[in-house]
Design a protein around this motif. Sequence first.
Motif, mmCIF file in Angstrom:
data_model
loop_
_atom_site.group_PDB
_atom_site.id
_atom_site.type_symbol
_atom_site.label_atom_id
_atom_site.label_comp_id
_atom_site.label_asym_id
_atom_site.label_seq_id
_atom_site.Cartn_x
_atom_site.Cartn_y
_atom_site.Cartn_z
ATOM 1 N N PRO A 125 0.881 -1.279 0.028
ATOM 2 C CA PRO A 125 0.177 -0.009 -0.151
ATOM 3 C C PRO A 125 0.758 1.155 -0.060
ATOM 4 C CG PRO A 125 0.002 -0.688 2.231
ATOM 5 C CD PRO A 125 0.653 -1.875 1.326
ATOM 6 N N PRO A 126 0.126 2.508 -0.089
ATOM 7 C CA PRO A 126 0.974 3.707 -0.073
ATOM 8 C C PRO A 126 1.788 3.907 1.204
ATOM 9 C CG PRO A 126 -1.336 3.860 -0.916
ATOM 10 C CD PRO A 126 -1.202 2.713 -0.331
ATOM 11 N N PRO A 127 3.117 4.606 1.012
ATOM 12 C CA PRO A 127 3.848 4.738 2.105
ATOM 13 C C PRO A 127 3.236 5.840 3.084
ATOM 14 C CG PRO A 127 4.676 6.010 0.267
ATOM 15 C CD PRO A 127 3.161 5.360 -0.386
ATOM 16 N N PHE A 128 3.311 5.523 4.480
ATOM 17 C CA PHE A 128 2.989 6.498 5.360
ATOM 18 C C PHE A 128 4.231 6.307 6.226
ATOM 19 C CE2 PHE A 128 -0.948 6.110 3.172
ATOM 20 C CZ PHE A 128 -1.534 7.710 3.357
ATOM 21 N N PRO A 134 12.586 1.088 10.060
ATOM 22 C CA PRO A 134 11.778 -0.234 9.681
ATOM 23 C C PRO A 134 12.724 -1.363 10.192
ATOM 24 C CG PRO A 134 12.346 0.932 7.551
ATOM 25 C CD PRO A 134 12.354 1.913 8.562
ATOM 26 N N LEU A 135 13.797 -1.391 9.753
ATOM 27 C CA LEU A 135 14.719 -2.615 10.052
ATOM 28 C C LEU A 135 15.048 -2.636 11.556
ATOM 29 C CD1 LEU A 135 17.558 -2.789 7.462
ATOM 30 C CD2 LEU A 135 15.807 -4.269 7.808
ATOM 31 N N ARG A 145 14.471 -11.797 13.377
ATOM 32 C CA ARG A 145 13.925 -12.993 12.681
ATOM 33 C C ARG A 145 12.958 -12.575 11.424
ATOM 34 N NH1 ARG A 145 10.571 -16.780 15.991
ATOM 35 N NH2 ARG A 145 9.727 -14.816 16.860
ATOM 36 N N PHE A 146 12.749 -11.631 11.520
ATOM 37 C CA PHE A 146 11.652 -10.906 10.349
ATOM 38 C C PHE A 146 12.735 -11.219 8.988
ATOM 39 C CE2 PHE A 146 9.376 -7.676 7.890
ATOM 40 C CZ PHE A 146 7.862 -8.477 7.998
ATOM 41 N N TYR A 147 12.014 -11.379 7.808
ATOM 42 C CA TYR A 147 12.779 -11.600 6.574
ATOM 43 C C TYR A 147 13.620 -10.392 6.132
ATOM 44 C CZ TYR A 147 9.841 -9.521 3.271
ATOM 45 O OH TYR A 147 9.048 -8.523 2.487
ATOM 46 N N TRP A 148 13.002 -9.163 6.459
ATOM 47 C CA TRP A 148 13.846 -7.809 6.171
ATOM 48 C C TRP A 148 15.245 -7.924 6.738
ATOM 49 C CZ3 TRP A 148 9.767 -3.496 7.182
ATOM 50 C CH2 TRP A 148 8.838 -3.702 6.407
ATOM 51 N N ASN A 149 15.340 -8.284 8.097
ATOM 52 C CA ASN A 149 16.487 -8.361 8.934
ATOM 53 C C ASN A 149 17.298 -9.465 8.312
ATOM 54 O OD1 ASN A 149 14.088 -7.524 11.072
ATOM 55 N ND2 ASN A 149 15.926 -6.283 11.069
ATOM 56 N N ASP A 238 16.361 1.365 6.127
ATOM 57 C CA ASP A 238 16.477 2.178 7.501
ATOM 58 C C ASP A 238 17.023 3.662 6.861
ATOM 59 O OD1 ASP A 238 15.541 0.692 9.128
ATOM 60 O OD2 ASP A 238 17.515 0.717 10.299
ATOM 61 N N ARG A 239 18.065 3.555 5.823
ATOM 62 C CA ARG A 239 18.432 4.797 5.152
ATOM 63 C C ARG A 239 17.356 5.479 4.485
ATOM 64 N NH1 ARG A 239 21.606 5.546 0.004
ATOM 65 N NH2 ARG A 239 22.627 7.538 0.387
ATOM 66 N N ASN A 240 16.407 4.782 3.964
ATOM 67 C CA ASN A 240 15.208 5.338 3.053
ATOM 68 C C ASN A 240 14.573 6.134 4.233
ATOM 69 O OD1 ASN A 240 16.141 4.613 0.614
ATOM 70 N ND2 ASN A 240 14.788 2.740 0.816
ATOM 71 N N TRP A 241 14.449 5.690 5.405
ATOM 72 C CA TRP A 241 13.470 6.252 6.294
ATOM 73 C C TRP A 241 14.107 7.525 6.624
ATOM 74 C CZ3 TRP A 241 14.358 7.801 11.457
ATOM 75 C CH2 TRP A 241 13.255 8.079 12.205
ATOM 76 N N GLU A 242 15.497 7.623 6.988
ATOM 77 C CA GLU A 242 16.275 8.844 7.079
ATOM 78 C C GLU A 242 15.968 9.960 6.024
ATOM 79 O OE1 GLU A 242 20.309 7.570 7.857
ATOM 80 O OE2 GLU A 242 19.830 6.800 9.742
#
Length: 323
Positions: A125-128, A134-135, A145-149, A238-242
Amino acid sequence: MVAHRMIDVNGIRLHIAEEGEGPLVVLLHGFPESWHSWHRQFGPLVAAGFRVVAPDQRGYGSSDHPEDVDAYSILHLVGDVVGLIGALGEEKAYVVGHDWGAPVAWHTALFRPDLVLGVAGLSVPPPFRGSRPPLAAMEERFGGRFYWNHFAEPGVADAEFGRDPRTALRKFFYAASGDAPGAGSGRQPLVEPGRGWLDAMRDPEVLPSWFTEDDLDALTESFSGGFTGALNWYRNLDRNWELTAPWHGAVVSRPALYVYGDRDIVPAFPGTPELIARLPELMPELRRPPLKLAGCGHWTQQERPDEVNAALVDFLKELARGV
């Protein structure tokens, strides 16, 4: 007939597939995919009067694979779309994305609404922007354990997928599809300590009807150069979040469409069901309520091409008419 060529964009070379004449529609694939993910969309969109272009995004397929992890930030990815629109001789475009391609599409509309006639996202869905990286948030919530990590660990998933790419892709596509046992249960995609991401996935004896051996051949070939470029997208979460701090609280203002499957794992991520339920009030230009496809897993436009094509054609033609 779909044609292929290389095009210089944003300091790199992208491979694109293109067909048709008319207003430009850019189709952005996700992980672990390629332009081929959209091959069932070309015919209907071209027949509806659109020029359709699907790139292999940076790090994928025949496009360039920059070595620097930092070269895969959301600013680079949106920059590729902006550059592609201009390199194709267009001033504006409709932008459609699936999986990782959806955040790129949504952020293109968020960052450069002047270039986007309309935006559609499949699965994601759209980004909020959340209150935490997030990581880091998933690390705390699921103990890493989440697959992103798992994907963010340098070299780990790269080697896991690279040992036998065809088997890895076959298992992954089946496991995330609506055909897999337990699909739609809401179970989070966790990687247990000491095991790989693929270890717990069943290797199907027969592929689903929507995913042929030819599709698997094309997909496997597209990863002949490895998976590191594609996985580097996750290493920038995490860089995208910044980088997106200036857009905190901003809303996509362009006409929008969101489609997802009721057996897709992504809409069950923490906080996502609540976000989807609120999209009609959060998104001022969401043209219709989120479209939920029964029995559909993660590979939205591949599992349900007829429904997705109909929704996209209706949405795009409505906007083209100026409705």
